[in-house]
Scaffold this motif. Structure first.
Motif, PDB file in Angstrom:
ATOM      1  N   CYS A 130       0.818  -1.227   0.000  1.00  0.00           N
ATOM      2  CA  CYS A 130       0.000   0.000   0.000  1.00  0.00           C
ATOM      3  C   CYS A 130       0.851   1.276   0.000  1.00  0.00           C
ATOM      4  CB  CYS A 130      -0.912   0.009   1.221  1.00  0.00           C
ATOM      5  SG  CYS A 130      -2.088  -1.359   1.268  1.00  0.00           S
ATOM      6  N   MET A 131       2.160   1.147  -0.156  1.00  0.00           N
ATOM      7  CA  MET A 131       3.032   2.320  -0.077  1.00  0.00           C
ATOM      8  C   MET A 131       2.820   3.257  -1.266  1.00  0.00           C
ATOM      9  SD  MET A 131       6.708   0.878   1.325  1.00  0.00           S
ATOM     10  CE  MET A 131       6.914  -0.301  -0.002  1.00  0.00           C
ATOM     11  N   ASN A 132       2.930   4.581  -0.999  1.00  0.00           N
ATOM     12  CA  ASN A 132       2.918   5.549  -2.096  1.00  0.00           C
ATOM     13  C   ASN A 132       4.339   5.686  -2.649  1.00  0.00           C
ATOM     14  OD1 ASN A 132       4.378   7.350  -0.388  1.00  0.00           O
ATOM     15  ND2 ASN A 132       2.445   8.169   0.444  1.00  0.00           N
ATOM     16  N   ASP A 133       4.499   6.510  -3.686  1.00  0.00           N
ATOM     17  CA  ASP A 133       5.804   6.604  -4.354  1.00  0.00           C
ATOM     18  C   ASP A 133       6.894   7.112  -3.414  1.00  0.00           C
ATOM     19  OD1 ASP A 133       4.673   5.645  -6.612  1.00  0.00           O
ATOM     20  OD2 ASP A 133       4.732   7.529  -7.754  1.00  0.00           O
ATOM     21  N   ARG A 134       6.559   8.071  -2.550  1.00  0.00           N
ATOM     22  CA  ARG A 134       7.568   8.589  -1.624  1.00  0.00           C
ATOM     23  C   ARG A 134       8.004   7.495  -0.657  1.00  0.00           C
ATOM     24  NH1 ARG A 134       8.014  10.144   3.339  1.00  0.00           N
ATOM     25  NH2 ARG A 134       5.792   9.747   3.770  1.00  0.00           N
ATOM     26  N   GLU A 135       7.053   6.720  -0.168  1.00  0.00           N
ATOM     27  CA  GLU A 135       7.372   5.638   0.756  1.00  0.00           C
ATOM     28  C   GLU A 135       8.167   4.530   0.070  1.00  0.00           C
ATOM     29  OE1 GLU A 135       3.502   6.003   3.736  1.00  0.00           O
ATOM     30  OE2 GLU A 135       3.364   4.851   1.869  1.00  0.00           O
ATOM     31  N   LYS A 136       7.856   4.283  -1.191  1.00  0.00           N
ATOM     32  CA  LYS A 136       8.623   3.291  -1.948  1.00  0.00           C
ATOM     33  C   LYS A 136      10.078   3.741  -2.118  1.00  0.00           C
ATOM     34  CE  LYS A 136       4.674   1.567  -4.650  1.00  0.00           C
ATOM     35  NZ  LYS A 136       4.066   1.502  -6.013  1.00  0.00           N
ATOM     36  N   ASP A 193      13.793 -12.417   2.449  1.00  0.00           N
ATOM     37  CA  ASP A 193      13.059 -12.888   1.280  1.00  0.00           C
ATOM     38  C   ASP A 193      11.905 -11.937   0.974  1.00  0.00           C
ATOM     39  OD1 ASP A 193      12.160 -14.469  -0.787  1.00  0.00           O
ATOM     40  OD2 ASP A 193      11.120 -15.903   0.505  1.00  0.00           O
ATOM     41  N   ALA A 194      11.163 -11.563   2.008  1.00  0.00           N
ATOM     42  CA  ALA A 194      10.029 -10.653   1.824  1.00  0.00           C
ATOM     43  C   ALA A 194      10.496  -9.269   1.377  1.00  0.00           C
ATOM     44  CB  ALA A 194       9.230 -10.549   3.126  1.00  0.00           C
ATOM     45  N   GLN A 195      11.620  -8.778   1.949  1.00  0.00           N
ATOM     46  CA  GLN A 195      12.125  -7.452   1.587  1.00  0.00           C
ATOM     47  C   GLN A 195      12.582  -7.410   0.132  1.00  0.00           C
ATOM     48  OE1 GLN A 195      11.863  -4.764   3.310  1.00  0.00           O
ATOM     49  NE2 GLN A 195      11.341  -5.582   5.327  1.00  0.00           N
ATOM     50  N   LEU A 196      13.256  -8.455  -0.336  1.00  0.00           N
ATOM     51  CA  LEU A 196      13.711  -8.478  -1.730  1.00  0.00           C
ATOM     52  C   LEU A 196      12.527  -8.538  -2.681  1.00  0.00           C
ATOM     53  CD1 LEU A 196      16.799 -10.867  -1.476  1.00  0.00           C
ATOM     54  CD2 LEU A 196      16.801  -8.379  -1.783  1.00  0.00           C
ATOM     55  N   THR A 197      11.480  -9.246  -2.301  1.00  0.00           N
ATOM     56  CA  THR A 197      10.263  -9.293  -3.129  1.00  0.00           C
ATOM     57  C   THR A 197       9.640  -7.903  -3.241  1.00  0.00           C
ATOM     58  OG1 THR A 197       9.843 -11.594  -2.474  1.00  0.00           O
ATOM     59  CG2 THR A 197       7.980 -10.338  -3.373  1.00  0.00           C
ATOM     60  N   ILE A 198       9.611  -7.186  -2.119  1.00  0.00           N
ATOM     61  CA  ILE A 198       9.080  -5.809  -2.126  1.00  0.00           C
ATOM     62  C   ILE A 198       9.919  -4.919  -3.044  1.00  0.00           C
ATOM     63  CG2 ILE A 198       8.755  -3.748  -0.699  1.00  0.00           C
ATOM     64  CD1 ILE A 198       8.155  -5.681   1.657  1.00  0.00           C
ATOM     65  N   GLU A 218      11.778  -5.761  -5.615  1.00  0.00           N
ATOM     66  CA  GLU A 218      11.558  -6.096  -7.029  1.00  0.00           C
ATOM     67  C   GLU A 218      10.334  -5.374  -7.576  1.00  0.00           C
ATOM     68  OE1 GLU A 218      11.219 -10.298  -6.780  1.00  0.00           O
ATOM     69  OE2 GLU A 218      13.342 -10.610  -6.302  1.00  0.00           O
ATOM     70  N   ARG A 219       9.253  -5.354  -6.792  1.00  0.00           N
ATOM     71  CA  ARG A 219       8.026  -4.666  -7.235  1.00  0.00           C
ATOM     72  C   ARG A 219       8.266  -3.165  -7.382  1.00  0.00           C
ATOM     73  NH1 ARG A 219       5.188  -7.823  -3.225  1.00  0.00           N
ATOM     74  NH2 ARG A 219       4.930  -5.904  -2.007  1.00  0.00           N
ATOM     75  N   ILE A 220       9.006  -2.604  -6.437  1.00  0.00           N
ATOM     76  CA  ILE A 220       9.259  -1.158  -6.472  1.00  0.00           C
ATOM     77  C   ILE A 220      10.113  -0.794  -7.681  1.00  0.00           C
ATOM     78  CG2 ILE A 220      10.402   0.745  -5.263  1.00  0.00           C
ATOM     79  CD1 ILE A 220       9.634  -0.587  -2.629  1.00  0.00           C
ATOM     80  N   TRP A 221      11.144  -1.581  -7.970  1.00  0.00           N
ATOM     81  CA  TRP A 221      11.992  -1.295  -9.126  1.00  0.00           C
ATOM     82  C   TRP A 221      11.209  -1.405 -10.425  1.00  0.00           C
ATOM     83  CZ3 TRP A 221      17.035  -4.408  -7.591  1.00  0.00           C
ATOM     84  CH2 TRP A 221      17.703  -3.705  -6.584  1.00  0.00           C
ATOM     85  N   LYS A 222      10.288  -2.335 -10.489  1.00  0.00           N
ATOM     86  CA  LYS A 222       9.464  -2.466 -11.692  1.00  0.00           C
ATOM     87  C   LYS A 222       8.586  -1.232 -11.888  1.00  0.00           C
ATOM     88  CE  LYS A 222       9.283  -7.519 -11.852  1.00  0.00           C
ATOM     89  NZ  LYS A 222       8.453  -8.739 -11.675  1.00  0.00           N
ATOM     90  N   THR A 234      16.847 -13.903 -11.128  1.00  0.00           N
ATOM     91  CA  THR A 234      16.172 -13.519 -12.373  1.00  0.00           C
ATOM     92  C   THR A 234      15.268 -12.305 -12.178  1.00  0.00           C
ATOM     93  OG1 THR A 234      16.210 -15.803 -13.147  1.00  0.00           O
ATOM     94  CG2 THR A 234      14.641 -14.311 -14.211  1.00  0.00           C
ATOM     95  N   SER A 235      14.455 -12.331 -11.140  1.00  0.00           N
ATOM     96  CA  SER A 235      13.512 -11.224 -10.927  1.00  0.00           C
ATOM     97  C   SER A 235      14.239  -9.938 -10.537  1.00  0.00           C
ATOM     98  CB  SER A 235      12.482 -11.598  -9.857  1.00  0.00           C
ATOM     99  OG  SER A 235      13.128 -12.025  -8.669  1.00  0.00           O
ATOM    100  N   LEU A 236      15.314 -10.050  -9.741  1.00  0.00           N
ATOM    101  CA  LEU A 236      16.081  -8.854  -9.371  1.00  0.00           C
ATOM    102  C   LEU A 236      16.748  -8.244 -10.598  1.00  0.00           C
ATOM    103  CD1 LEU A 236      17.858  -9.671  -5.966  1.00  0.00           C
ATOM    104  CD2 LEU A 236      16.260  -7.801  -6.409  1.00  0.00           C
ATOM    105  N   GLU A 237      17.354  -9.090 -11.446  1.00  0.00           N
ATOM    106  CA  GLU A 237      18.034  -8.570 -12.630  1.00  0.00           C
ATOM    107  C   GLU A 237      17.038  -7.917 -13.585  1.00  0.00           C
ATOM    108  OE1 GLU A 237      20.513 -11.395 -14.579  1.00  0.00           O
ATOM    109  OE2 GLU A 237      21.942 -11.536 -12.913  1.00  0.00           O
ATOM    110  N   GLU A 238      15.882  -8.534 -13.759  1.00  0.00           N
ATOM    111  CA  GLU A 238      14.888  -7.969 -14.678  1.00  0.00           C
ATOM    112  C   GLU A 238      14.357  -6.630 -14.181  1.00  0.00           C
ATOM    113  OE1 GLU A 238      11.879 -10.909 -15.079  1.00  0.00           O
ATOM    114  OE2 GLU A 238      13.008 -12.149 -16.513  1.00  0.00           O
ATOM    115  N   SER A 239      14.021  -6.574 -12.894  1.00  0.00           N
ATOM    116  CA  SER A 239      13.480  -5.315 -12.352  1.00  0.00           C
ATOM    117  C   SER A 239      14.555  -4.235 -12.310  1.00  0.00           C
ATOM    118  CB  SER A 239      12.888  -5.549 -10.960  1.00  0.00           C
ATOM    119  OG  SER A 239      13.872  -6.057 -10.065  1.00  0.00           O
ATOM    120  N   ALA A 240      15.794  -4.604 -11.974  1.00  0.00           N
ATOM    121  CA  ALA A 240      16.883  -3.631 -11.936  1.00  0.00           C
ATOM    122  C   ALA A 240      17.185  -3.109 -13.335  1.00  0.00           C
ATOM    123  CB  ALA A 240      18.129  -4.264 -11.326  1.00  0.00           C
TER     124      ALA A 240
END
Length: 669
Positions: free
Chosen positions: A544-550, A575-580, A582-586, A613-619
């Motif tokens: 639920c974070m906004n852009d500033r929080e992200k 694990d949970a932090q890296l998933t978060i 990845e979404r933010i970088w996307k 794979t997901s980190l490299e793609e989002s980065a």
């Protein structure tokens, strides 16, 4: 200076005023004037030979006194004048007088005066300096202050950091003493436009830099203070305006890790080269010498700062006369009671001037705050300060300030500098321990701590707070090292990851073996650190974070990933932090430096195979969309693709870089 504008003689000590009068008299009368030594002068401050006998002048630096007090002092001189019976007598005072008052003084000494013109009031001295400007230039401190008066007359609407710096410069000038170091530093600025001042703590680097700034302000330069990153200098740089930039403690107050950001050495050297070739700009930097030496090992580009632009300030730069003048100026411009001042008579001052622990910062403290914390004889306490400088603040901290004062100081250790609103927010979690946090309590506390432990200034309507000196912060850090409960409390009540990161970086780099400050014992309070970081980086609700929080989450996790805290958290949390992330970088939110830090951490963890794979793609998506404005961001992006991802640099990124280079070229043209 306009003919109708008065100089402010209060910046001078009585000795400096006497020296000015002697020079002015010798210049205007064409006689060789000799000064009597300080002490019982028998009514003869200045003497010279007349055709018919001896000329005598008495100097009364009574600028803060009433005319009644001045007249009483003049009457006390009358018996001495009768005894000396000079062929000419001149009465000089820094006090501003009117004609009727001059006549009263003349009536006292008319038998030995040629006319009422032998009464030199502040107005007459001011007029003579207008007519003889070369005299003023020989008295540096008065000349500097006159220049500041002119500066304020033409820049009365000055705002933000320029005003804060200019006001501090003006405040410190009365205690300044011209030494060989000033001449050397000034020569570097004249020849190179750049001067880097390095030296031990408390040796006088800031005072010297402020005197240099005062001189440049006198010449029409606009002062600009850089507080945390040389990018502030680039942002304020105006090719059409005369500017002097001051970067105090540019490598950090206590350790290198506190200040230089990635690639800042390159931008700093680039800024220095820009200033060096300018005809309208000057750059003054200060740092502790041991930090500079170690910084050069980690940042080789700093060695490009030529020796001609450096000044290593050491106590040998101060001869015995300089030390005596520094002590005297601090005493003269202090609010110490007369009984304390008198303790330096009968050569007692030599115990201070010749002390092996003599240090300008200690002199400043001992002639100000020490007097308000005194438990015994003043001179004895003064000497004890030089004997045991580590006790400089301990008595005040333990006995003279209250709980909220100590809390503010401890919280300040987790900040490089802070605004009033930030401090207010950082203190809120302490209400259960020290009571309600109100504006009144904070303001009262800051008033108590100001000019001793802290320094406050107004910048664009906001109060900014910093430690009074690096040594004060060093002392409070020592308190936290020794008091595990106090350190735990600061960590438990932290309102940002940055606070914990700053605490974690204290003394942890290769400077530890050379600095008096070691690391804080966070390893002994790992549970507190873990709880604080988990609280500040919650997993629940992250979607639920906004852009500033992200953006803040990316920054915070980047900080945590570089602090060797991975063992404090279970794998599931990371694990949970890296998933978060990845979404933010996307979503296109992040920076190249944060990507590099987080990816480097992940590569060394057991989670790399799962997230690679997901980190490299989002980065990759983030870096290709990132609006890169700085050389270092391009360098980091290229490094990520070639060294971390082990892939070629994408064509789109190469095209963007070429467009960036063309834009820079056109801007320079």
């Amino acid at each position: 200076m306009d003919d109708d504008q008065m100089r402010n003689f209060s910046v001078l000590s009585d000795i400096e005023f006497e020296e000015l009068c002697a020079d002015l008299l010798a210049t205007t009368a064409g006689v060789a004037v000799r000064r009597y030594a300080s002490g019982k002068d028998k009514g003869k401050d200045l003497i010279w030979n007349e055709d018919t006998g001896l000329g005598i002048a008495q100097c009364k630096h009574y600028i803060k006194s009433t005319f009644s007090q001045l007249l009483a002092a003049a009457k006390a001189e009358l018996p001495k004048v009768r005894e000396n019976n000079p062929s000419q007598y001149v009465f000089m005072t820094s006090q501003s007088t009117v004609e009727t008052q001059n006549e009263q003084l003349y009536d006292l000494f008319s038998e030995w005066m040629k006319s009422i013109e032998d009464v030199w009031s502040a107005e007459k001295i001011n007029d003579l300096l207008h007519a003889n400007p070369s005299v003023e230039t020989r008295h540096l401190k008065l000349w500097l202050h006159t220049g500041l008066q002119l500066f304020w007359a033409t820049n009365s609407s000055l705002h933000n950091r320029s005003r804060a710096l200019a006001e501090r410069v003006e405040e410190e000038l009365p205690r300044f003493v011209e030494t060989q170091a000033f001449a050397a530093a000034n020569a570097a600025l004249e020849n190179e436009n750049v001067c880097l001042i390095a030296g031990a703590p408390g040796v006088g680097k800031t005072m010297l830099s402020h005197a240099l700034v005062a001189g440049l302000m006198s010449d029409g330069y606009m002062p600009i203070e850089i507080s945390s990153d040389v990018e502030e200098g680039w942002a304020a740089f105006d090719a059409s305006t005369k500017q002097v930039f001051l970067y105090d403690d540019f490598l950090g107050e206590l350790a290198l890790s506190e200040r230089l950001s990635k690639k800042e050495d390159r931008r700093l050297v680039s800024f220095i080269k820009q200033i060096a070739k300018s005809g309208k700009h000057k750059f003054i930097l200060t740092t502790r010498e041991y930090i500079l030496k170690d910084a050069e090992q980690s940042y080789p580009l700093l060695k490009d700062i030529e020796a001609s632009r450096r000044l290593i300030l050491e106590m040998p730069h101060y001869n015995r006369r300089d030390r005596g003048r520094i002590l005297y100026n601090h005493l003269f411009h202090s609010s110490l009671p007369q009984e304390y001042r008198e303790q330096f008579a009968n050569d007692a001052w030599k115990k201070i001037v010749d002390h092996k622990g003599y240090n300008p910062r200690l002199i400043g403290y001992a002639t100000s705050r020490l007097a308000f914390e005194l438990d015994g004889p003043y001179l004895e306490a003064f000497l004890n300060t030089l004997d045991n400088p580590q006790e400089l603040w301990s008595n005040a901290y333990e006995n003279h300030i209250n709980a909220i004062d100590r809390t503010i100081l401890q919280v300040m250790c987790s900040y490089g500098g802070i605004t009033y609103s930030e401090l207010e927010g950082s203190l809120k979690p302490y209400e259960s321990q020290i009571g309600p946090i109100t504006g009144y309590r904070i303001r009262r506390s800051l008033k108590t701590l100001d000019q001793t432990f802290l320094r406050t200034s107004q910048i664009i309507g906001e109060v900014h707070i910093s430690f009074h000196s690096p040594a004060v912060r060093e002392f409070i850090l020592g308190v936290l090292r020794a008091d595990r409960m106090a350190l735990s409390t600061v960590v438990d009540n932290a309102v940002s990851i940055d606070q914990i990161a700053r605490l974690a970086r204290v003394g942890t780099d290769y400077l530890v073996h050379r600095s008096v400050s070691g690391p804080l014992p966070l390893s002994r309070i790992q549970d507190n650190v873990s709880r604080a970081i988990t609280r500040l980086l919650p997993v629940q609700g992250a979607h639920c974070m906004n852009d500033r929080e992200k953006s803040q989450r990316v920054h915070d996790l980047s900080e945590v990933s570089t602090l060797s805290f991975e063992s404090l958290f279970p794998e599931s949390w990371w694990d949970a932090q890296l998933t978060i992330i990845e979404r933010i970088w996307k979503d296109g939110i992040g920076t190249p430096s944060a990507v590099k830090s987080i990816v480097e951490f992940a590569m060394d963890s057991a989670l790399w195979s799962k997230h690679r794979t997901s980190l490299e793609e989002s980065a990759r998506a983030l870096l290709l969309a990132f609006d890169t404005d700085y050389d270092e961001d391009w360098a980091i992006s290229f490094d990520i693709f070639t060294n971390l991802f082990e892939s070629g640099i994408p064509v789109e990124l190469v095209d963007d870089f070429e467009a960036y280079c063309i834009m820079l070229w056109n801007r320079r043209e």
